[in-house]
Design a protein around this motif. Sequence first.
Motif, PDB file in Angstrom:
ATOM      1  N   MET A   1       0.837  -1.204   0.000  1.00  0.00           N
ATOM      2  CA  MET A   1       0.000   0.000   0.000  1.00  0.00           C
ATOM      3  C   MET A   1       0.870   1.251   0.000  1.00  0.00           C
ATOM      4  SD  MET A   1      -2.840   1.302   2.788  1.00  0.00           S
ATOM      5  CE  MET A   1      -4.128   0.262   2.136  1.00  0.00           C
ATOM      6  N   ASP A   2       0.428   2.259  -0.738  1.00  0.00           N
ATOM      7  CA  ASP A   2       1.122   3.541  -0.779  1.00  0.00           C
ATOM      8  C   ASP A   2       0.711   4.346   0.457  1.00  0.00           C
ATOM      9  OD1 ASP A   2       2.145   6.051  -1.237  1.00  0.00           O
ATOM     10  OD2 ASP A   2       1.565   6.107  -3.349  1.00  0.00           O
ATOM     11  N   TYR A   3       1.642   4.457   1.416  1.00  0.00           N
ATOM     12  CA  TYR A   3       1.293   5.110   2.682  1.00  0.00           C
ATOM     13  C   TYR A   3       1.122   6.619   2.524  1.00  0.00           C
ATOM     14  CZ  TYR A   3       2.275   0.661   4.856  1.00  0.00           C
ATOM     15  OH  TYR A   3       2.232  -0.665   5.210  1.00  0.00           O
ATOM     16  N   ARG A   4       1.763   7.216   1.542  1.00  0.00           N
ATOM     17  CA  ARG A   4       1.548   8.638   1.279  1.00  0.00           C
ATOM     18  C   ARG A   4       0.121   8.880   0.794  1.00  0.00           C
ATOM     19  NH1 ARG A   4       6.509  10.120  -2.550  1.00  0.00           N
ATOM     20  NH2 ARG A   4       5.832   8.108  -3.421  1.00  0.00           N
ATOM     21  N   LEU A   5      -0.359   7.978  -0.050  1.00  0.00           N
ATOM     22  CA  LEU A   5      -1.744   8.077  -0.515  1.00  0.00           C
ATOM     23  C   LEU A   5      -2.712   7.880   0.647  1.00  0.00           C
ATOM     24  CD1 LEU A   5      -3.930   8.200  -2.709  1.00  0.00           C
ATOM     25  CD2 LEU A   5      -3.615   5.727  -3.032  1.00  0.00           C
ATOM     26  N   LEU A   6      -2.403   6.914   1.498  1.00  0.00           N
ATOM     27  CA  LEU A   6      -3.262   6.652   2.656  1.00  0.00           C
ATOM     28  C   LEU A   6      -3.343   7.875   3.560  1.00  0.00           C
ATOM     29  CD1 LEU A   6      -4.902   4.630   4.331  1.00  0.00           C
ATOM     30  CD2 LEU A   6      -2.756   3.909   5.405  1.00  0.00           C
ATOM     31  N   LEU A   7      -2.208   8.532   3.800  1.00  0.00           N
ATOM     32  CA  LEU A   7      -2.187   9.719   4.647  1.00  0.00           C
ATOM     33  C   LEU A   7      -2.959  10.862   3.998  1.00  0.00           C
ATOM     34  CD1 LEU A   7      -1.143  11.121   7.185  1.00  0.00           C
ATOM     35  CD2 LEU A   7       0.954  11.690   5.933  1.00  0.00           C
ATOM     36  N   GLU A   8      -2.758  11.035   2.703  1.00  0.00           N
ATOM     37  CA  GLU A   8      -3.447  12.113   1.982  1.00  0.00           C
ATOM     38  C   GLU A   8      -4.962  11.923   2.022  1.00  0.00           C
ATOM     39  OE1 GLU A   8      -4.571  12.940  -2.590  1.00  0.00           O
ATOM     40  OE2 GLU A   8      -2.532  12.238  -2.224  1.00  0.00           O
ATOM     41  N   VAL A   9      -5.413  10.708   1.750  1.00  0.00           N
ATOM     42  CA  VAL A   9      -6.848  10.422   1.725  1.00  0.00           C
ATOM     43  C   VAL A   9      -7.436  10.552   3.130  1.00  0.00           C
ATOM     44  CG1 VAL A   9      -8.561   8.628   1.283  1.00  0.00           C
ATOM     45  CG2 VAL A   9      -6.677   8.966  -0.320  1.00  0.00           C
ATOM     46  N   LEU A  80     -19.003  24.049  -8.426  1.00  0.00           N
ATOM     47  CA  LEU A  80     -18.577  23.276  -7.259  1.00  0.00           C
ATOM     48  C   LEU A  80     -18.618  21.771  -7.447  1.00  0.00           C
ATOM     49  CD1 LEU A  80     -20.264  25.276  -4.340  1.00  0.00           C
ATOM     50  CD2 LEU A  80     -17.890  25.354  -5.089  1.00  0.00           C
ATOM     51  N   LEU A  81     -19.276  21.298  -8.488  1.00  0.00           N
ATOM     52  CA  LEU A  81     -19.406  19.852  -8.655  1.00  0.00           C
ATOM     53  C   LEU A  81     -18.030  19.209  -8.831  1.00  0.00           C
ATOM     54  CD1 LEU A  81     -21.553  17.650  -8.810  1.00  0.00           C
ATOM     55  CD2 LEU A  81     -21.510  17.878 -11.291  1.00  0.00           C
ATOM     56  N   TYR A  82     -17.865  18.052  -8.190  1.00  0.00           N
ATOM     57  CA  TYR A  82     -16.601  17.311  -8.183  1.00  0.00           C
ATOM     58  C   TYR A  82     -15.486  18.096  -7.500  1.00  0.00           C
ATOM     59  CZ  TYR A  82     -19.216  14.592 -11.576  1.00  0.00           C
ATOM     60  OH  TYR A  82     -20.193  13.854 -12.198  1.00  0.00           O
ATOM     61  N   THR A  83     -15.851  18.725  -6.392  1.00  0.00           N
ATOM     62  CA  THR A  83     -14.876  19.429  -5.558  1.00  0.00           C
ATOM     63  C   THR A  83     -15.118  19.047  -4.099  1.00  0.00           C
ATOM     64  OG1 THR A  83     -16.264  21.385  -5.191  1.00  0.00           O
ATOM     65  CG2 THR A  83     -14.834  21.393  -7.153  1.00  0.00           C
ATOM     66  N   ASN A  84     -14.175  19.381  -3.247  1.00  0.00           N
ATOM     67  CA  ASN A  84     -14.343  19.124  -1.824  1.00  0.00           C
ATOM     68  C   ASN A  84     -15.504  19.915  -1.221  1.00  0.00           C
ATOM     69  OD1 ASN A  84     -12.222  17.254  -1.624  1.00  0.00           O
ATOM     70  ND2 ASN A  84     -10.712  18.877  -1.396  1.00  0.00           N
ATOM     71  N   ILE A 165     -11.940  11.710  -7.419  1.00  0.00           N
ATOM     72  CA  ILE A 165     -10.806  12.120  -8.242  1.00  0.00           C
ATOM     73  C   ILE A 165      -9.517  11.996  -7.434  1.00  0.00           C
ATOM     74  CG2 ILE A 165      -9.809  14.016  -9.588  1.00  0.00           C
ATOM     75  CD1 ILE A 165     -12.649  15.140  -9.854  1.00  0.00           C
ATOM     76  N   HIS A 166      -8.572  11.254  -7.947  1.00  0.00           N
ATOM     77  CA  HIS A 166      -7.302  11.038  -7.239  1.00  0.00           C
ATOM     78  C   HIS A 166      -6.589  12.371  -7.001  1.00  0.00           C
ATOM     79  CE1 HIS A 166      -6.716   6.496  -8.141  1.00  0.00           C
ATOM     80  NE2 HIS A 166      -7.996   6.802  -8.029  1.00  0.00           N
ATOM     81  N   GLY A 167      -6.123  12.551  -5.777  1.00  0.00           N
ATOM     82  CA  GLY A 167      -5.390  13.759  -5.434  1.00  0.00           C
ATOM     83  C   GLY A 167      -6.257  14.978  -5.224  1.00  0.00           C
ATOM     84  N   GLN A 168      -7.570  14.834  -5.388  1.00  0.00           N
ATOM     85  CA  GLN A 168      -8.453  15.999  -5.244  1.00  0.00           C
ATOM     86  C   GLN A 168      -9.651  15.723  -4.339  1.00  0.00           C
ATOM     87  OE1 GLN A 168      -9.421  18.069  -8.936  1.00  0.00           O
ATOM     88  NE2 GLN A 168      -7.646  17.178  -9.930  1.00  0.00           N
TER      89      GLN A 168
END
Length: 215
Positions: A1-9, A80-84, A165-168
């Motif tokens: 598992m990518d731990y940086r991705l886990l932390l980001e998510v 705003l659609l597809y945003t945080n 969306i990955h990273g967003q």
Amino acid sequence: MDYRLLLEVSRRSLAVSGLATLISLALGLPLALALAAGRWPGRRVVAALVNAGMGLPPTVVGLTVAFLLFRGGPLGFLGLLYTNPAMVIAQVVIATPVVAGVSMAAFQQLPRTVWMELAALAPPWHLRALLLAREALAGLLAATIAGFGAVISEVGASLMVGGNIHGQTQVLTTATVEAVRKGEFGVALGFSAVLLGLIFVVAALLTLLQQRNRR
């Protein structure tokens, strides 16, 4: 598992759901107090709607918010659609009835003597609200736990208005669903474990505060 991705998510999940919970508290607590303390036309109807709203299906909420935020929708001009922020809006819709419903019950369960004393003292409305909140703090913390748990664990609304969306906009629940679809069950279990851990930690901290207040 990518731990940086886990932390980001994980950070994104906490940020989105934490903000949604805070906004739902700001909206739900005054409504709960108005329903518990007020005597105004339509109060019972509003109380029934709040209680019914506690069971709102997240997918229905997500679909409704998505329709409003689509480019051709009433709020499409906001982009705003597809945003945080879109996920925060959907989660606020989910959490507010939960917070208001549980808080209303907490206020209504206060001893009658509390209401009588406040009626006799007749403090300003803001001081009265603070005093009632202090007396019902255990129940209000339960409302906070319930509201946070409802939104950080939902997937349908976040997927519809956030798009995963990955990273967003990817959060723990949507990342788990994606991993399962790819057949990456170990990754899915990792995301699930972190999600359960976050829920437990937040609930445990609020429960400690709740029980300390009880003593």
